[in-house]
Scaffold this active site. Structure first.
Site, PDB file in Angstrom:
ATOM      1  N   ARG A   1       0.688  -0.854   0.093  1.00  0.00           N
ATOM      2  CA  ARG A   1      -0.140  -0.262  -0.304  1.00  0.00           C
ATOM      3  C   ARG A   1       1.121   1.322  -0.071  1.00  0.00           C
ATOM      4  NH1 ARG A   1      -5.537   0.812   0.190  1.00  0.00           N
ATOM      5  NH2 ARG A   1      -5.660   2.985  -0.186  1.00  0.00           N
TER       6      ARG A   1
ATOM      7  N   MET B   1     -12.362   5.936  -4.551  1.00  0.00           N
ATOM      8  CA  MET B   1     -12.541   4.781  -4.102  1.00  0.00           C
ATOM      9  C   MET B   1     -11.446   4.123  -3.324  1.00  0.00           C
ATOM     10  SD  MET B   1     -15.721   5.371  -3.553  1.00  0.00           S
ATOM     11  CE  MET B   1     -16.099   4.156  -2.382  1.00  0.00           C
TER      12      MET B   1
ATOM     13  N   ILE C   1      -8.413   4.537   0.022  1.00  0.00           N
ATOM     14  CA  ILE C   1      -8.047   5.340   1.140  1.00  0.00           C
ATOM     15  C   ILE C   1      -6.024   6.103   0.600  1.00  0.00           C
ATOM     16  CG2 ILE C   1      -7.413   5.685   3.487  1.00  0.00           C
ATOM     17  CD1 ILE C   1      -9.920   3.675   4.019  1.00  0.00           C
TER      18      ILE C   1
ATOM     19  N   ASN D   1     -12.437  16.994   0.203  1.00  0.00           N
ATOM     20  CA  ASN D   1     -13.529  15.384  -0.639  1.00  0.00           C
ATOM     21  C   ASN D   1     -14.901  15.579  -0.253  1.00  0.00           C
ATOM     22  OD1 ASN D   1     -14.313  12.849  -0.953  1.00  0.00           O
ATOM     23  ND2 ASN D   1     -13.996  11.866   1.305  1.00  0.00           N
ATOM     24  N   THR D   2     -16.140  14.714  -0.697  1.00  0.00           N
ATOM     25  CA  THR D   2     -17.229  15.094  -0.426  1.00  0.00           C
ATOM     26  C   THR D   2     -17.860  13.687   0.097  1.00  0.00           C
ATOM     27  OG1 THR D   2     -18.949  15.674  -1.408  1.00  0.00           O
ATOM     28  CG2 THR D   2     -18.074  14.610  -3.361  1.00  0.00           C
ATOM     29  N   HIS D   3     -18.399  13.767   0.676  1.00  0.00           N
ATOM     30  CA  HIS D   3     -19.040  12.611   1.617  1.00  0.00           C
ATOM     31  C   HIS D   3     -19.923  12.282   1.597  1.00  0.00           C
ATOM     32  CE1 HIS D   3     -18.848   9.024   3.827  1.00  0.00           C
ATOM     33  NE2 HIS D   3     -19.386   9.080   4.876  1.00  0.00           N
TER      34      HIS D   3
ATOM     35  N   GLY E   1      -7.662   9.924   8.845  1.00  0.00           N
ATOM     36  CA  GLY E   1      -8.193   8.845   8.750  1.00  0.00           C
ATOM     37  C   GLY E   1      -9.451   8.765   8.268  1.00  0.00           C
TER      38      GLY E   1
ATOM     39  N   ASP F   1     -13.500   9.480   6.794  1.00  0.00           N
ATOM     40  CA  ASP F   1     -13.820  11.227   6.449  1.00  0.00           C
ATOM     41  C   ASP F   1     -13.715  11.236   8.121  1.00  0.00           C
ATOM     42  OD1 ASP F   1     -14.601   9.917   4.128  1.00  0.00           O
ATOM     43  OD2 ASP F   1     -15.709   8.336   4.881  1.00  0.00           O
TER      44      ASP F   1
END
Length: 191
Positions: free
Chosen positions: A66, A91, A93, A106-108, A142, A144
């Site tokens: 990763r 999608m 992290i 970002n948007t969530h 983290g 979100d």
């Protein structure tokens, strides 16, 4: 001078398209200089190519760890010299190699801190909430958990399915995200 945006996306690219559309207006204060994806064959790639925006792809499965994926992603982003990294349905992290190097927004699809993670809409419906919504936030290491920049509520209807609620949230999300990005880049012009 326009702020330089690099947009990362994984899907069909409707949020990317909203950003591209906003950038057509010089008063918005930004331009998309590249679009990055984590897979081939996405709608986001097609939208970027149609707009004449360079596209790059960095796939997790092409790296042994990763950390090396995050390093390669950071290096590819760096070649574009962005003022702001914009996640638009991306999608994966991102690790400290990216987040620690680039200011990232970002948007969530929930009213954070409620329902973080990849299944926010499903989780909201399972909990029987009457109101959900969208959050625009700075990205930290983290999931979100970064500082909230803007939120908008969306009522949950008794007949909602995951798809119908997602559709209504995304319609609100595109507008709120573009407004927030615009505020960020225009406020930095004055500093």
């Amino acid at each position: 001078m326009s702020a330089r945006l690099v947009v990362l996306a994984s899907g069909v690219g409707t949020t990317l398209q909203a950003v591209l559309d906003a950038c057509r207006d010089p008063s918005f204060g930004a331009e998309v200089v590249a679009v990055g994806t984590d897979r081939f064959g996405t709608g986001a790639q097609e939208r970027a190519v149609a707009a004449g925006i360079p596209v790059f792809t960095v796939r997790l499965e092409d790296f042994p760890r990763r950390e090396t994926f995050d390093e390669a992603t950071a290096e590819r982003i760096a070649t574009c010299d962005p003022d702001l990294l914009v996640l638009a349905g991306y999608m994966k992290i991102l690790g400290k190699q990216v987040i620690g190097r680039f200011r990232t927004v970002n948007t969530h699809p929930s009213l954070l801190p409620a329902f973080p993670g990849a299944h926010a809409i499903r989780d909201a419906l399972a909990h029987g909430v009457k109101v959900s919504g969208v959050t625009v936030h700075w990205v930290d290491e983290g999931v979100d958990t970064g500082p909230i920049l803007a939120q908008a509520a969306v009522d949950v209807e008794a007949s909602d399915t995951e798809e119908t609620l997602r559709s209504r949230i995304q319609a609100v999300e595109r507008v709120l995200y573009v407004q927030t990005i615009g505020r960020i880049v225009r406020s930095e012009e004055g500093t």
